[in-house]
Design an enzyme around this catalytic site. Structure first.
Site, PDB file in Angstrom:
ATOM      1  N   ASP A 167       0.808  -1.213   0.000  1.00 18.87           N
ATOM      2  CA  ASP A 167       0.000   0.000   0.000  1.00 18.87           C
ATOM      3  C   ASP A 167       0.849   1.274   0.000  1.00 18.87           C
ATOM      4  O   ASP A 167       0.668   2.139   0.845  1.00 18.87           O
ATOM      5  CB  ASP A 167      -0.908  -0.046   1.239  1.00 18.87           C
ATOM      6  CG  ASP A 167      -1.854   1.130   1.340  1.00 18.87           C
ATOM      7  OD1 ASP A 167      -2.396   1.544   0.305  1.00 18.87           O
ATOM      8  OD2 ASP A 167      -2.063   1.632   2.462  1.00 18.87           O
ATOM      9  N   GLU A 419       3.690  -7.975   7.366  1.00 16.15           N
ATOM     10  CA  GLU A 419       2.421  -8.611   7.025  1.00 16.15           C
ATOM     11  C   GLU A 419       2.554  -9.715   5.985  1.00 16.15           C
ATOM     12  O   GLU A 419       1.873  -9.699   4.959  1.00 16.15           O
ATOM     13  CB  GLU A 419       1.400  -7.555   6.584  1.00 16.15           C
ATOM     14  CG  GLU A 419       1.169  -6.523   7.676  1.00 16.15           C
ATOM     15  CD  GLU A 419      -0.061  -5.664   7.455  1.00 16.15           C
ATOM     16  OE1 GLU A 419      -0.578  -5.640   6.329  1.00 16.15           O
ATOM     17  OE2 GLU A 419      -0.506  -5.027   8.424  1.00 16.15           O
ATOM     18  N   TYR A 475      -6.298  -2.899  13.054  1.00 16.84           N
ATOM     19  CA  TYR A 475      -7.183  -1.791  12.695  1.00 16.84           C
ATOM     20  C   TYR A 475      -8.610  -2.009  13.198  1.00 16.84           C
ATOM     21  O   TYR A 475      -9.568  -1.780  12.480  1.00 16.84           O
ATOM     22  CB  TYR A 475      -7.152  -1.586  11.172  1.00 16.84           C
ATOM     23  CG  TYR A 475      -5.820  -1.031  10.711  1.00 16.84           C
ATOM     24  CD1 TYR A 475      -5.551   0.328  10.822  1.00 16.84           C
ATOM     25  CD2 TYR A 475      -4.836  -1.861  10.197  1.00 16.84           C
ATOM     26  CE1 TYR A 475      -4.328   0.852  10.423  1.00 16.84           C
ATOM     27  CE2 TYR A 475      -3.613  -1.348   9.799  1.00 16.84           C
ATOM     28  CZ  TYR A 475      -3.367   0.002   9.917  1.00 16.84           C
ATOM     29  OH  TYR A 475      -2.153   0.518   9.528  1.00 16.84           O
ATOM     30  N   GLU A 513       1.166  -0.813  13.946  1.00 12.12           N
ATOM     31  CA  GLU A 513       0.191  -0.080  13.134  1.00 12.12           C
ATOM     32  C   GLU A 513      -1.142  -0.085  13.865  1.00 12.12           C
ATOM     33  O   GLU A 513      -1.557  -1.117  14.400  1.00 12.12           O
ATOM     34  CB  GLU A 513       0.012  -0.704  11.737  1.00 12.12           C
ATOM     35  CG  GLU A 513       1.220  -0.538  10.849  1.00 12.12           C
ATOM     36  CD  GLU A 513       0.993  -1.025   9.409  1.00 12.12           C
ATOM     37  OE1 GLU A 513      -0.161  -1.060   8.942  1.00 12.12           O
ATOM     38  OE2 GLU A 513       2.000  -1.375   8.767  1.00 12.12           O
TER      39      GLU A 513
HETATM   40  C1  GCB Z   1      -1.227  -2.276   6.646  1.00 13.06           C
HETATM   41  C2  GCB Z   1       0.049  -2.146   5.902  1.00 13.06           C
HETATM   42  C3  GCB Z   1       0.335  -0.721   5.495  1.00 13.06           C
HETATM   43  C4  GCB Z   1      -0.949  -0.074   4.999  1.00 13.06           C
HETATM   44  C5  GCB Z   1      -1.937  -0.057   6.138  1.00 13.06           C
HETATM   45  C6  GCB Z   1      -3.288   0.573   5.770  1.00 13.06           C
HETATM   46  O1  GCB Z   1      -1.487  -3.186   7.352  1.00 13.06           O
HETATM   47  O2  GCB Z   1       1.151  -2.688   6.592  1.00 13.06           O
HETATM   48  O3  GCB Z   1       1.328  -0.730   4.511  1.00 13.06           O
HETATM   49  O4  GCB Z   1      -0.738   1.206   4.499  1.00 13.06           O
HETATM   50  O5  GCB Z   1      -2.184  -1.369   6.538  1.00 13.06           O
HETATM   51  O6  GCB Z   1      -3.442   1.776   5.921  1.00 13.06           O
HETATM   52  O7  GCB Z   1      -4.161  -0.141   5.329  1.00 13.06           O
END
Ligand code: GCB
Length: 606
Positions: A167, A419, A475, A513
């Protein structure tokens, strides 16, 4: 063993390091004919472009921005006659993702991998005291045999296009400085350092590698310019009484002066700044100089307007000022090793770095990286015909990264993948090889880890036991049960954390994250997803969960700033999870984080 020295290029009494940055000639190879057409000896046209920079964001047409294939660069330099008799190199800070280098029409070197330096020996090819033409062919295609992983497709109109399994935008080109470097025939090649701290005193174990024989001497100079210790021999121990330790956000740097001599004549001399500190994991504690630290900070990107992923010294400065302002003490170099200047600045400012190799996208995805999180990927990314080649590239990147970064006091850990698919039986041998390589190469035996997405959970991941501490990318409240469902998100998050807790791992966990996308333009009362108010709510919920588990020893929010990605339905001109905008101005969540991070003690939970 790397055939070239990864020491930072600096001028010393015996070495010359000339930056070749500036405007270079530039030509995109639309037809794929450059090699056959003899561009190695000189590229067509008169287009000029800045180096270092990504080439993508200067131009106004989409074909150039999205160009996939070979981009050719050229410059001319007079190589000083005084360099004759020395070993002479071209040093590229990075060429993304692979490069071939030509000097005066002859191929002098090549390199695979877009985020680490490489040197090309031009001692025998250079025209001394004369003009030399340097041509570089840089290719930005993605595949599954190199990292980061992705695909390259061909559109019906014949144009190629990359499909990253990750991403961030596939910025490319000569994104870091290029140097002309001369070092003596007999020279200092590498140095390993390791520290033990005992009360106020420190022990520095060193081992110097040289090309050619000679007497090695070490001098240690303090910040006041006083030589405080000396040693002789290629390897040894320096004992320092009342050492100034390198501490988190309170750095102290000694200069280590290494000389190689032949009798009374110094044949090579090299200075480097070092910080005396040790890093250990003990149970759930991350210990720096024996004291527990709680990591506060960011996953970042090298990403800014106009120059893309090109190193920008002004942006670097601003980023450090913002990190200091907000009370951060650390960052992860997601998802690739950054420009060397950033580590040097972190050394000075006392920031902790989790250094990440560019092993991202090792999770096949049908649409793009987003499917990774849904577990839709193929079940055996590590059992493909391409896997052995991928592993080779991965191990080489680990070797280059550790060789380059091992002496930075700021670097406290190696993040060896981001990941990946870690659920199938084939992942373990692959991961084991990578983890063992890092252990073998690091003189300081720093902690190793990899960042796990949500499908790599306590009951599914087959590789987490390799980690000295665990990195979780989560998330909840965004990809999982966002918006009005946030209370269920919190419950699901706690359920997962309870399952980790039940494992009784006795290791620290870091959230590498968390967060949610937010448009800096949007305010809404009550909140909706994408509004600044919602970003605050998500963070408050996530922090509440972190605070409930004593094994959580750090939080690095995703992301420091908004950044460019491939265009698509999930991204509004880029990823907007930044605490700061891409122009480095705060969203309202920055104030929430500042308040929290300034109030959390460094040894929180320790
Ligand atoms: C993740 C990735 C990261 C993305 C992020 C997202 O898990 O490691 O590269 O940018 O999520 O914002 O979805």
């Amino acid at each position: 063993m790397l055939e070239y020295s990864m020491l930072y290029p600096s001028n010393t009494p015996t070495r010359i390091a000339m930056r070749l940055d500036g405007m270079w000639k530039f030509h995109l190879d639309e037809e794929g004919c450059g090699s056959e057409s003899g561009w190695a000896a000189g590229i067509p046209g008169s287009e000029m472009i800045p180096v270092p920079a990504s080439f993508q964001d200067f131009y106004t047409d989409k074909e150039t921005r999205e160009f996939t294939g070979d981009a050719w660069y050229e410059t001319g330099i007079v190589i000083p006659a005084a360099m004759k008799g020395e070993r002479v190199f071209l040093r590229f800070g990075a060429a993304t993702h692979r490069a071939e280098v030509f000097l005066n029409g002859r191929k002098v070197g090549e390199h695979e991998g877009g985020f680490l330096p490489f040197l090309v020996d031009i001692t025998g090819t250079a025209a001394y005291g004369d003009m030399n033409r340097i041509v570089v062919k840089v290719n930005n295609e993605l595949n599954e045999t190199n990292i980061p992983c992705g695909r390259t497709i061909t559109l019906r109109n014949g144009r190629k296009m990359t499909k990253p399994y990750f991403d961030f935008y596939n910025y490319s080109g000569l994104q870091r400085s290029v140097y002309l470097l001369s070092v003596p025939e007999r020279s200092i090649f590498d140095v390993d350092l390791d520290y033990s701290i005992c009360g106020n005193d420190a022990e520095i174990r060193y081992a110097v590698r040289t090309t050619g024989e000679g007497d090695v001497r070490i001098g240690l100079i303090d910040e006041g310019g006083v030589m405080v210790a000396e040693a002789k021999g290629k390897a040894g121990v320096i004992r320092l009484k009342d050492a100034h330790l390198w501490q988190v956000r309170n750095a102290y740097l000694y200069t280590m002066r290494i000389t190689l001599s032949d009798g009374s004549a110094v044949v090579d001399s090299y200075d480097m700044e070092i910080g005396i500190r040790d890093v250990r994991i003990s149970g759930k504690d991350i210990l720096i100089n024996g004291s527990p630290v709680y990591l506060k900070g960011f996953g970042k990107h090298e990403d800014s307007d106009i120059v893309g992923r090109g190193f920008n010294i002004g942006v670097m400065k601003r980023d450090f000022e913002l990190m200091k302002w907000i009370g951060a003490n650390s960052f992860r170099t997601s998802h690739y090793p950054y420009d060397e200047e950033i580590y040097r600045m972190a050394d000075r400012e006392g920031f902790l770095i989790i250094d990440e190799v560019p092993a991202v996208g090792l999770f096949e995805s049908l649409v793009n990286f987003l499917d990774a999180g849904t577990g839709k990927g193929a079940s055996s990314f590590f059992a493909k015909p391409t896997t052995p080649q991928l592993l080779k590239a991965h191990l080489k990147a680990v070797e280059e990264m550790i060789a380059r970064d091992k002496n930075h006091p700021s670097v406290i850990a190696w993040s060896l993948l981001n990941e990946p698919e870690s659920k199938d039986e084939h992942s373990l041998p692959y991961f084991t090889a990578v983890f063992e390589k890092a252990r073998e190469l690091d003189p300081q035996k720093r902690p190793r880890t990899f960042a796990m997405e949500v499908s790599s959970g306590p009951d599914t991941c087959r590789c987490y036991q390799l980690c000295d501490f665990l990195e979780l990318n989560r998330y909840y409240g965004w990809y999982i049960k966002g918006g009005y469902e946030i209370s269920d998100a919190e419950a699901a998050f706690r359920e997962e954390m309870d399952r980790w807790k039940a494992k009784g791992l006795d290791k620290p966990f870091i959230f590498t994250e968390y967060g949610g996308d937010t448009l800096a333009s949007e305010h809404k009362l009550p909140s909706v997803m994408w509004s600044q108010e919602y970003q605050d709510e998500v963070l408050e919920m996530q922090h509440r969960v972190f605070d409930s588990y004593d094994f959580v020893r750090g939080e690095q929010i995703w992301n420091f700033a908004d950044f460019q990605t491939t265009e698509g339905l999930m991204r509004v001109d880029g990823n907007k999870k930044g605490v700061f905008t891409r122009q480095r101005q705060p969203k309202s969540v920055a104030y929430l984080l500042k308040k929290r991070w300034e109030s959390l003690p460094l040894d929180y939970k320790g």
